[in-house]
Scaffold this active site. Structure first.
Site, mmCIF file in Angstrom:
data_model
loop_
_atom_site.group_PDB
_atom_site.id
_atom_site.type_symbol
_atom_site.label_atom_id
_atom_site.label_comp_id
_atom_site.label_asym_id
_atom_site.label_seq_id
_atom_site.Cartn_x
_atom_site.Cartn_y
_atom_site.Cartn_z
ATOM 1 N N ASP A 5 82.289 -28.335 18.005
ATOM 2 C CA ASP A 5 83.104 -27.937 17.226
ATOM 3 C C ASP A 5 84.377 -27.562 18.741
ATOM 4 O O ASP A 5 84.561 -28.573 19.603
ATOM 5 C CB ASP A 5 82.831 -26.651 16.751
ATOM 6 C CG ASP A 5 82.071 -25.557 17.497
ATOM 7 O OD1 ASP A 5 82.236 -25.805 19.236
ATOM 8 O OD2 ASP A 5 81.689 -24.355 17.600
ATOM 9 N N ARG A 41 83.907 -14.749 10.042
ATOM 10 C CA ARG A 41 84.911 -14.879 11.214
ATOM 11 C C ARG A 41 85.946 -15.340 11.012
ATOM 12 O O ARG A 41 86.364 -16.919 11.111
ATOM 13 C CB ARG A 41 84.038 -16.143 12.853
ATOM 14 C CG ARG A 41 84.503 -16.100 13.747
ATOM 15 C CD ARG A 41 84.181 -16.684 14.888
ATOM 16 N NE ARG A 41 83.744 -17.474 14.550
ATOM 17 C CZ ARG A 41 83.381 -18.786 15.777
ATOM 18 N NH1 ARG A 41 82.957 -18.072 16.848
ATOM 19 N NH2 ARG A 41 82.942 -20.489 15.664
#
Length: 531
Positions: free
Chosen positions: A447, A167
């Site tokens: 996160d 990613r």
């Protein structure tokens, strides 16, 4: 050829950082490749980011997101995506994490079908972190990755590793350390370009491929730009068209109204869509930042069974399976609780319930953030999905209209929820400024997406005026300032990640929370303070 530090090439591409140790990553040829990608993509990238800004102006003025009239033919057309590679036909459990060396080894060895190596929300994009990640992934692809811990234990990748999917950063994030003719290059192109340049051929030789997860897309035009960038990269690298495959995270509210269109834009290389649930909640908050009637309650109450999230996940399944693409479930943020058996059992029960909901709804796989959760999720999917995927389940029963997809969520705002948001936003931001992109806080792996939920909720609750807690006490900036000072003091006096940057994080969070407008991303102003 040795690569000097500070500045690599006078023109057209310059590096404004010490490159010692990264000479075989930042080769002249690799940098020339990045420059070509930048020159091709940058004008359109800027146009697309401006289009995002203009859409938000409309939302702030009261316009509601909806399905596009100009793309109705795509939604109603009879088409499917290209065949899915054999290596990706079974993705029942995927593990995600940053591109740190030990994490990569543990994730590849975890028993998950796929490891999503993350340069984005679980990584703090210091120049060293991003380039270390490139080194680590190159070694993983080449079969030479190992890590020796300080106590002497040696970690190596086992014989049957998970399939690697990378990613890159989203279109909105710059890489300030690399400029082309004086312009910062997009972080997305750095992460994608360096990985593809150094690893695409080796992966294809292993019957794998350069596989990518694409984050933060808001519109089909943003997906189309990725398709064109990948086609250019394939041409430059001498790869067959369509060699690069993509899975798209549907993690913005505007994107849920363009899922058919996004699949269509990437139809020769897309493999599936993913329910990026935490960023999706953040995007709901951001999209409706000026809409008092769409405030969300405490984060803990915004679960996947509330109407707007249930509709989102089920429409994603229906859309993907109609087009022959996979519908991936969302992240389980829980982590094992080692010192409390009862609390750990409760956490694992939440994971099981979430994964059972996903597999019974028709998802083809799911995400976890910790290796210990892989067997938990795998057991649920193995029991309820004996086939490699559930493409045969069309979910024609799903009726998710515009109003359902944006329905307000009932619930309450509590003092505990407010205080937790302050703590999570502060501790995560402070750790991020120290170079850590994922941080365990109160037995959840936080996160950037979950920190964004905390930050955005605080801003909304404080800027809509006259809101009260369940005990009828007012929610105001004085309360926020007091809570922030309290948590900053605690963090400064601790050994927790972020303790050294607590003051910097508190200053940034205060500025963003007091501002008259909700900032688009926490990581943009924070990036200017990242070492």
């Amino acid at each position: 050829m040795a690569v000097p530090s500070e500045k690599l090439v006078s023109r057209p591409i310059e590096i404004h950082a010490d490159t010692t140790g990264y000479e075989d990553v930042l080769t002249p040829e690799a940098l020339a490749f990045l420059a070509r990608l930048h020159r091709f993509a940058e004008p359109r990238r800027r146009q697309l980011l401006e289009a995002r800004r203009q859409r938000q102006v409309c939302y702030d003025a009261g316009v509601l997101p909806d399905f596009r009239a100009d793309t109705q033919a795509i939604r109603e057309g009879d088409w499917t995506v290209a065949p899915i590679p054999a290596a990706l036909e079974d993705r029942r459990v995927e593990i995600t994490g940053p591109v740190e060396r030990k994490m990569i080894i543990n994730a590849l060895n975890s028993g998950a079908k796929v490891f999503m190596a993350d340069f984005e929300d679980s990584s703090a994009p210091s120049f060293a972190n991003q380039l270390d990640g490139q080194v680590n992934l190159r070694d993983a692809v080449n079969g030479t990755l190992e890590y020796r811990a300080p106590e002497g234990k040696l970690y190596r990748v086992g014989p049957h590793p998970a399939v690697l999917v990378v990613r890159p950063r989203g279109w909105h994030l710059p890489e300030r350390h690399i400029t082309v003719y004086g312009e910062p290059i997009a972080g997305a192109l750095v992460d994608f370009g360096l990985f593809a340049y150094h690893n695409a051929r080796a992966l294809l030789a292993q019957d794998r491929g350069p596989y990518f997860y694409l984050p933060k897309l808001e519109a089909m035009e943003e997906a189309a730009l990725w398709d064109e960038v990948m086609a250019l990269a394939e041409d430059e690298l001498g790869l067959a068209y369509g060699s690069m495959k993509a899975t798209v995270l549907i993690e913005t509210l505007p994107a849920v109204f363009q899922m058919h269109e996004i699949l269509h834009a990437l139809r020769e290389r897309v493999v599936g869509l993913n329910c990026g649930r935490w960023d999706y909640i953040f995007s709901y908050l951001k999209t409706f930042r000026r809409h008092r009637d769409r405030l969300l309650p405490d984060r803990g109450q915004v679960v996947m069974t509330v109407p707007f999230l249930k509709a989102y996940s089920e429409l994603l399944i229906q859309t993907c399976h109609r087009r022959g693409a996979f519908a991936m479930g969302g992240m389980a943020a829980q982590i094992p609780i080692k010192n409390d058996e009862d609390a750990n059992d409760q956490a694992m029960d939440k994971v099981r319930a979430d994964k059972l909901r996903e597999v019974q709804a028709g998802h083809d796989g799911t995400w976890v953030a910790h290796p210990a959760l892989v067997p938990v999720a795998m057991e649920i999917f193995d029991r309820h999905m004996p086939t490699p995927n559930q493409l045969q389940l069309k979910r024609d029963d799903v009726k998710a209209d515009r109003d359902t997809l944006i329905a307000p969520c009932g619930g309450t705002i509590t003092r505990a929820g407010f205080d937790n948001n302050v703590e999570v936003a502060l501790r995560y931001t402070a750790a991020w400024l120290e170079g850590l992109g994922c941080v365990p806080i109160h037995n959840l792996m936080e996160d950037a997406a979950t920190a964004e939920i905390a930050r955005s909720q605080l801003w909304q609750w404080l800027h809509h005026g006259d809101l009260v807690f369940t005990d009828h006490a007012p929610i105001d900036l004085a309360l926020f300032d007091h809570a922030l000072a309290t948590h900053t003091h605690r963090l400064q006096g601790s050994t927790l990640p972020g303790a050294r940057r607590a003051t910097d994080a508190a200053r940034l969070l205060a500025e963003l929370t007091h501002a008259d407008e909700l900032g688009s991303f926490l990581t943009l102003p924070a990036y200017e303070q990242l070492a």
